[in-house]
Design an enzyme around this catalytic site. Sequence first.
Site, PDB file in Angstrom:
ATOM      1  N   SER A  57      -1.949 123.242  17.051  1.00  6.74           N
ATOM      2  CA  SER A  57      -1.778 124.689  17.213  1.00  6.74           C
ATOM      3  C   SER A  57      -0.897 125.000  18.421  1.00  6.74           C
ATOM      4  O   SER A  57      -0.827 124.208  19.367  1.00  6.74           O
ATOM      5  CB  SER A  57      -3.137 125.364  17.409  1.00  6.74           C
ATOM      6  OG  SER A  57      -4.041 124.980  16.412  1.00  6.74           O
TER       7      SER A  57
HETATM    8  N1  SAH Z   1      -7.410 121.715  16.610  1.00  7.37           N
HETATM    9  C1  SAH Z   1      -6.232 120.923  16.221  1.00  7.37           C
HETATM   10  C2  SAH Z   1      -5.363 121.620  15.200  1.00  7.37           C
HETATM   11  C3  SAH Z   1      -5.923 121.425  13.884  1.00  7.37           C
HETATM   12  S1  SAH Z   1      -4.945 121.739  12.472  1.00  7.37           S
HETATM   13  C4  SAH Z   1      -5.439 120.508  17.438  1.00  7.37           C
HETATM   14  O1  SAH Z   1      -5.771 120.928  18.555  1.00  7.37           O
HETATM   15  O2  SAH Z   1      -4.502 119.724  17.264  1.00  7.37           O
HETATM   16  C5  SAH Z   1      -6.298 121.851  11.329  1.00  7.37           C
HETATM   17  C6  SAH Z   1      -6.972 120.557  11.002  1.00  7.37           C
HETATM   18  O3  SAH Z   1      -8.097 120.860  10.180  1.00  7.37           O
HETATM   19  C7  SAH Z   1      -6.107 119.586  10.213  1.00  7.37           C
HETATM   20  O4  SAH Z   1      -6.034 118.385  10.912  1.00  7.37           O
HETATM   21  C8  SAH Z   1      -6.875 119.419   8.902  1.00  7.37           C
HETATM   22  O5  SAH Z   1      -6.796 118.121   8.376  1.00  7.37           O
HETATM   23  C9  SAH Z   1      -8.295 119.757   9.321  1.00  7.37           C
HETATM   24  N2  SAH Z   1      -9.212 120.169   8.242  1.00  7.37           N
HETATM   25  C10 SAH Z   1      -8.955 120.920   7.154  1.00  7.37           C
HETATM   26  N3  SAH Z   1     -10.088 121.072   6.414  1.00  7.37           N
HETATM   27  C11 SAH Z   1     -11.086 120.405   7.062  1.00  7.37           C
HETATM   28  C12 SAH Z   1     -12.467 120.171   6.794  1.00  7.37           C
HETATM   29  N4  SAH Z   1     -13.063 120.672   5.716  1.00  7.37           N
HETATM   30  N5  SAH Z   1     -13.176 119.427   7.684  1.00  7.37           N
HETATM   31  C13 SAH Z   1     -12.589 118.912   8.790  1.00  7.37           C
HETATM   32  N6  SAH Z   1     -11.280 119.081   9.095  1.00  7.37           N
HETATM   33  C14 SAH Z   1     -10.526 119.822   8.233  1.00  7.37           C
END
Ligand code: SAH
Length: 209
Positions: A57
Site C-alpha cells: 500500500s
Molecule cells: N498490508 C500489505 C498490503 C497488502 S495487499 C503491505 O503492507 O504490504 C493485500 C494482500 O491481501 C495481498 O497480499 C493478498 O494476497 C492478501 N489477501 C487477499 N485475500 C486474502 C485473504 N482472504 N486472507 C489473507 N490475505 C488475503
Amino acid sequence: MDRNDLIKMLMAEKLLRSRRVIKAFEDVPRENFLPDSLKGLAYSDTPLPIPGGQTISAPHMVAVMSEYLDVKANHKILEIGTGSGYQAAILSRMALRGKVYTLEVVLELTDFAKKNLAGYKNVRVFSGDGSIGLPEYALYDRIIATAGCPGIPRPWMDQLKEGGRIVAPVGGVYEQRLILVEKKNGKILETDLNFPCVFVPLRGLYGWR
Ligand code: SAH
C-alpha cells in the site's frame, strides 16, 4: 524523497498525526519490504508491486489506517492481508508490548513477508484465508484488513473484544471506502470514514472467492 521528507509531507497533509504512528514511520525502513529493483522508490508516496501480483500500500494509506486504528502499546492486533509485511511492521512498533497476528493467503508472499519481518519479534505471520479471521488467538483489540472487502465478515466482529475497533476498505472490486467498526456494549457500530481507496480484492469464504 527520503524517509524524513515523506514523514514531513504526510504530517503537513494531516494524514500522520499522532506521536505513536509518526514514531513507527520513523523506525521502519520501507525499503526492506520491497523487491531489490524497487528499493529506490521506497519513499515515494505510491503503492508498488510485490511478488504474487500483489501490492504494498501507499504510505499515506498505511498512515490513515494506522491513525484510525488507534493502537495502544499492549494491544493484540489481527491483520488480514500481510503482503510485504510493511503494515504489520508499523503495527508492531505501535504495539511494542502487544502482539501482531497477520494472515496472508498467497503462499509466495507469506515467505516474502516472513523474511522481511524476521527482526520483529512481536509479529507472527500465518498462511491461510483471513476472511474467516484467526479464531485460535481471538479475541483481538484491533483488526485491520488491507484487502477490499464486499462487507465486514461476521467472524471478524465475533473475534473483536468489547471496546475494540476494525478498520477495513469496504465496497466493490475496483474501489472501496474505509470503514470503522466499533464494538460498544456488545453492539456493532459502523462508520463510513469518507476515504475512498483502491485495494486488491479480499479472497476467500467472506471475500470475492
Ligand atoms: N498490508 C500489505 C498490503 C497488502 S495487499 C503491505 O503492507 O504490504 C493485500 C494482500 O491481501 C495481498 O497480499 C493478498 O494476497 C492478501 N489477501 C487477499 N485475500 C486474502 C485473504 N482472504 N486472507 C489473507 N490475505 C488475503
